[in-house]
Design a protein around this motif. Structure first.
Motif, PDB file in Angstrom:
ATOM      1  N   PHE A 293      -9.939 -42.801  58.734  1.00 54.36           N
ATOM      2  CA  PHE A 293     -10.992 -42.112  59.499  1.00 54.36           C
ATOM      3  C   PHE A 293     -10.767 -42.322  60.999  1.00 54.36           C
ATOM      4  N   THR A 294     -10.460 -43.551  61.377  1.00 52.02           N
ATOM      5  CA  THR A 294     -10.296 -43.879  62.801  1.00 52.02           C
ATOM      6  C   THR A 294      -9.114 -43.124  63.411  1.00 52.02           C
ATOM      7  N   ARG A 295      -8.047 -42.914  62.628  1.00 50.26           N
ATOM      8  CA  ARG A 295      -6.914 -42.125  63.150  1.00 50.26           C
ATOM      9  C   ARG A 295      -7.375 -40.725  63.553  1.00 50.26           C
ATOM     10  N   VAL A 296      -8.209 -40.119  62.723  1.00 55.64           N
ATOM     11  CA  VAL A 296      -8.693 -38.760  63.037  1.00 55.64           C
ATOM     12  C   VAL A 296      -9.686 -38.817  64.201  1.00 55.64           C
ATOM     13  N   LYS A 297     -10.609 -39.752  64.149  1.00 51.52           N
ATOM     14  CA  LYS A 297     -11.643 -39.896  65.191  1.00 51.52           C
ATOM     15  C   LYS A 297     -11.012 -40.116  66.559  1.00 51.52           C
ATOM     16  N   THR A 298      -9.975 -40.928  66.625  1.00 52.86           N
ATOM     17  CA  THR A 298      -9.331 -41.253  67.906  1.00 52.86           C
ATOM     18  C   THR A 298      -8.748 -40.010  68.563  1.00 52.86           C
ATOM     19  N   GLU A 299      -8.253 -39.087  67.754  1.00 54.07           N
ATOM     20  CA  GLU A 299      -7.647 -37.864  68.311  1.00 54.07           C
ATOM     21  C   GLU A 299      -8.671 -36.773  68.599  1.00 54.07           C
ATOM     22  N   ALA A 300      -9.762 -36.765  67.880  1.00 51.08           N
ATOM     23  CA  ALA A 300     -10.736 -35.663  68.028  1.00 51.08           C
ATOM     24  C   ALA A 300     -11.409 -35.716  69.392  1.00 51.08           C
ATOM     25  N   LYS A 301     -11.924 -34.562  69.828  1.00 54.70           N
ATOM     26  CA  LYS A 301     -12.531 -34.474  71.155  1.00 54.70           C
ATOM     27  C   LYS A 301     -13.855 -35.226  71.209  1.00 54.70           C
ATOM     28  N   LEU A 302     -14.598 -35.170  70.128  1.00 55.59           N
ATOM     29  CA  LEU A 302     -15.990 -35.608  70.128  1.00 55.59           C
ATOM     30  C   LEU A 302     -16.373 -35.921  68.693  1.00 55.59           C
ATOM     31  N   THR A 303     -17.103 -37.014  68.492  1.00 56.07           N
ATOM     32  CA  THR A 303     -17.570 -37.385  67.147  1.00 56.07           C
ATOM     33  C   THR A 303     -19.086 -37.469  67.150  1.00 56.07           C
ATOM     34  N   ARG A 304     -19.712 -36.885  66.157  1.00 57.88           N
ATOM     35  CA  ARG A 304     -21.170 -36.983  66.005  1.00 57.88           C
ATOM     36  C   ARG A 304     -21.489 -37.527  64.622  1.00 57.88           C
ATOM     37  N   TYR A 305     -22.464 -38.444  64.570  1.00 58.29           N
ATOM     38  CA  TYR A 305     -22.917 -38.986  63.297  1.00 58.29           C
ATOM     39  C   TYR A 305     -24.312 -38.450  62.975  1.00 58.29           C
ATOM     40  N   GLY A 306     -24.695 -38.582  61.694  1.00 56.30           N
ATOM     41  CA  GLY A 306     -26.069 -38.305  61.324  1.00 56.30           C
ATOM     42  C   GLY A 306     -26.311 -36.936  60.712  1.00 56.30           C
ATOM     43  N   GLY A 307     -25.233 -36.215  60.378  1.00 55.09           N
ATOM     44  CA  GLY A 307     -25.405 -34.832  59.975  1.00 55.09           C
ATOM     45  C   GLY A 307     -25.750 -34.579  58.520  1.00 55.09           C
ATOM     46  N   ASP A 308     -25.173 -35.319  57.596  1.00 49.64           N
ATOM     47  CA  ASP A 308     -25.311 -35.006  56.166  1.00 49.64           C
ATOM     48  C   ASP A 308     -25.015 -33.524  55.932  1.00 49.64           C
TER      49      ASP A 308
END
Lengths: 269, 269
Positions: free
Chosen positions: B183-198
């Motif tokens: 997960f962290t490999r993808v998160k590190t490259e992505a522009k922006l991460t948001r939590y809480g969506g379901d």
């Protein structure tokens, strides 16, 4: 300035509601459209400013300069207009820009009023859901399409951290080291942690569904409108060291003042 | 079973919308009330089941057993009724229970239909905002109070992870070790991460505002309704290893199939 010396706030509150109405009309046409997202930040940081922010800023500034020329205006998009004024409007057209650009309703327009250094009233307006949360300086309220009339907001009793729902905008806002460790100490004890709330989470705390919010690196325009909403619903909102939250920085809000005292201690280590 | 052999889906879709209407009426009276939150989990884990879940379950089960007695029902609150049926309704009355109990609208009722192992239509209903997202098996749509008529959903082009908005329910869902590292490999490259969506995040992906969703430990009832919505809007939704998402587990959804291929590679390491 005591309450007795303060002019009737109802005129200011009417002005705040008018700003909420006007900014809603400016913002909504941009929500869930492929609007241009400008990137203010250099490099890999992402700090979106949308056309919606700017449109809301324009109508708010126009209204205040016409109707309240003697008042100051403070905000990310406004700079610091009439910094010496006694009454200053502290405004964030879209708090939770990241939620806005991903299409969720977890954002709002924050409209606060300072009398000197003291936040005296505030509105959080969510124009997509039609929800409005506000304080008139002595109580807090919400209105929504599903509610026949405005409802009084009240925080819930939750003196014990193990029973508490904790909210924060994003785990990565805390600097690695002591700041993150302080947050983690609270998170580890809390019953449940939710991310992604921004201003919406403070309103849910005022409404009695969230018990503690911990954040950092906040600006005055992120908090001034929310302080009266939280405190006049029965909560406490300060810096991590217990000082006035009105300047932003490291902020802790609790629905139950007894929990607030414990969380302040735990953050201090 | 090919599309040609499959009976007209419109009757099933009408049934799905009726279930969404009935469950909304059962759930809404509990939203933002101090309802009893039962704790199914032992010890410190928190797995809330609300009276709202149970009320929605009751009306859905009653409706299906009366109107579709030959169909199966699968879901957290339903067990596995008529496991041998060709058509099985896969239902989560409240996906995002944690959002529900803290008063935010980031939850929804998931109503999916399997033909054998294949998800053929789905609804995500958000009764508080009045939003409904669905697929009829060939396209995806949303309706909302602000929309004069249902709008076709389409994911957006985003072939490059550096430009992508990543969503996930909570960073702590990933087990420490290889899963969290992936997960962290993808998160590190992505522009922006948001939590809480379901479930709400998948609908925002189908609408073109989120580019990639990565989750783990999902159940079939968390995903079956969402797969047709995502895929018939132009996205791809599979397990981390590229298999059918219908069984749950480690799930990745992308709006742009070109991005999906790259994220699958990155998750594999």
């Amino acid at each position: 300035v005591t309450k007795e010396q303060r002019p009737d706030l109802s005129e200011h509150l009417t002005c705040a509601h008018a700003l909420a109405d006007a900014s809603a009309a400016a913002i909504l046409p941009y929500f869930r459209t492929a609007m241009a997202v400008n990137n203010k930040a250099k490099g890999r940081d992402f700090d979106p400013v949308t056309a919606a922010d700017q449109a809301a800023e324009a109508v708010i500034a126009k209204y205040l300069k016409e109707k309240r020329p003697e008042h100051g205006i403070v905000g990310e998009e406004f700079g610091n207009h009439q910094a010496g004024a006694r009454f200053k409007w502290v405004i964030d057209p879209i708090d939770g820009t990241r939620s806005f650009i991903i299409g969720t309703p977890m954002w709002g327009t924050l409209i606060g009023l300072l009398d000197g250094a003291e936040p005296i009233l505030g509105i959080m307006n969510q124009p997509y859901t039609g929800e409005r949360f506000w304080s008139d300086g002595s109580a807090s309220f919400m209105s929504a399409p599903a509610l026949p009339s405005p409802t009084r907001l009240a925080t819930r009793r939750c003196p014990i951290l193990r029973d508490a729902v904790l909210a924060s905008t994003h785990p990565d806002i805390f600097a690695p080291g002591p700041e993150r460790e302080a947050f983690t100490r609270v998170k580890t004890e809390a019953k449940l942690t939710r991310y992604g709330g921004d201003c919406y989470a403070y309103c849910m705390l005022a409404a009695g569904f969230v018990d503690v919010i911990i954040e950092t690196s906040l600006q005055p325009y992120d908090v001034v409108a929310l302080i009266p909403i939280v405190e006049h619903a029965g909560g406490r909102m300060t810096t991590w060291s217990g000082g006035s939250a009105a300047g932003g920085g490291q902020i802790v809000a609790c629905g139950d003042p007894a929990l607030h005292a414990k969380v302040i201690d735990l953050l201090a280590g």
